[in-house]
Write an enzyme that holds these catalytic residues in place. Structure first.
Site, PDB file in Angstrom:
ATOM      1  CG  ASP A  78      -0.297  -0.391   2.516  1.00 58.76           C
ATOM      2  OD1 ASP A  78       0.939  -0.439   2.559  1.00 58.76           O
ATOM      3  OD2 ASP A  78      -1.014  -0.646   3.489  1.00 58.76           O
ATOM      4  CG  ASN A 148      -8.893  -1.057  11.737  1.00 55.44           C
ATOM      5  OD1 ASN A 148      -7.946  -1.696  11.292  1.00 55.44           O
ATOM      6  ND2 ASN A 148      -9.353   0.024  11.136  1.00 55.44           N
ATOM      7  CG  HIS A 150      -5.767  -1.867   8.568  1.00 52.25           C
ATOM      8  ND1 HIS A 150      -5.858  -0.806   9.433  1.00 52.25           N
ATOM      9  CD2 HIS A 150      -4.446  -1.945   8.251  1.00 52.25           C
ATOM     10  CE1 HIS A 150      -4.682  -0.274   9.633  1.00 52.25           C
ATOM     11  NE2 HIS A 150      -3.791  -0.953   8.927  1.00 52.25           N
ATOM     12  CD  GLU A 155      -8.634   1.375   7.472  1.00 56.23           C
ATOM     13  OE1 GLU A 155      -8.603   0.455   8.318  1.00 56.23           O
ATOM     14  OE2 GLU A 155      -8.162   2.506   7.688  1.00 56.23           O
TER      15      GLU A 155
END
Ligand code: GLP
Length: 253
Positions: A78, A148, A150, A155
């Site tokens: 990313d 979280n 990801h 996400e």
């Protein structure tokens, strides 16, 4: 030889738990080193984040102790939107600092899903996908995990069949990554490889260390896809190794 505390299998997923963060990182770097040594032509997927810094530091030590050809292509997972490779906080620059420069590798061995040199995001994504295809996909994908759940910047709410795309970051991810941006706002957008791209990797190694990852790790135990916890897309992968330190494993039943 680094000894793990526990080792077990949950369906296809293998789990290894180490006493300390550094032992987990050493084991991970040894796995990457062995993989590259036996697969010198195959593409490797690299992750970024604080978790991976000791992994790359240990990898550099291994490569210095036993020089092997490092001619592979390396794909980043990313990148923040709008950042070029020279931006100090870009993931491309992180990889240059901790991996490329200490190992004296060439720029053209690294491909990021977003590179500021292209005239548009779409063109940059197309370049990444074309390179991925001509490299016959990723042979070993290294992953971290967000608090979280990801992976890359997929996400919560990401689709299981998602591909390389532009995404908005959640406020919790922006907050978690704030320490990397002492002088400016954390970007709101990024380009990430998708969950389906990650799943197509031949081998996946996910490293999670520290208490802040324990909840996201616990969700992997339920063995079911839950789009609120994107890393659960990996649990049925045929060659998925989860490497943890004791703290990240504290909620494992
Ligand atoms: C970042 C990256 C992920 C990384 C994760 C964990 O936002 N996009 O690829 O795995 O968050 O980062 P850290 O290791 O700093 O906790």
């Amino acid at each position: 030889m680094i000894n793990d505390l526990f080792r077990f299998k949950m369906k296809a997923m293998k789990v290894m738990i180490f006493e300390s963060k550094i032992q987990a990182a050493q084991f991970t770097s040894q796995q990457i080193f062995n993989h590259i040594k036996s697969n010198p032509e195959e593409a490797i997927g690299l992750a970024t984040g604080a978790t991976m810094i000791p992994v790359y530091e240990e990898f550099v030590k291994l490569a210095q102790a036993e020089p092997i050809p490092l001619k592979n292509k390396y794909f980043l997972l990313d990148e923040y939107l709008g950042m070029n490779s020279l931006h100090p906080e870009s993931f491309r620059n992180y990889i240059r600092r901790y991996f490329q420069d200490p190992l004296h590798l060439q720029d053209d061995q690294f491909i990021a899903p977003y590179e500021g040199d292209f005239s548009s995001v779409e063109e940059s994504i197309l370049h990444y996908e074309t390179q991925l295809k001509s490299s016959h996909g990723i042979s070993l994908q290294l992953l971290g995990i967000g608090q979280n759940g990801h992976i890359g910047f997929n996400e919560p709410g990401s689709k299981i069949d998602s591909t390389v795309r532009r995404v908005f970051l959640t406020e919790s991810t922006r907050l978690a990554n704030k320490a990397q941006f002492p002088h400016e706002e954390v970007p709101r957008e990024a380009v990430t490889t998708g969950l389906s791209n990650i799943f197509k990797s031949k081998k996946i190694l996910l490293l999670a260390t520290g208490k802040s990852k324990a909840l996201a790790v616990e969700k992997l135990q339920d063995k079911m896809w839950d789009s609120d916890w994107p890393a659960t897309s990996l649990v049925h992968h045929h060659d998925f190794l989860l490497v943890l330190d004791k703290e990240a494993a504290e909620r494992i039943r």
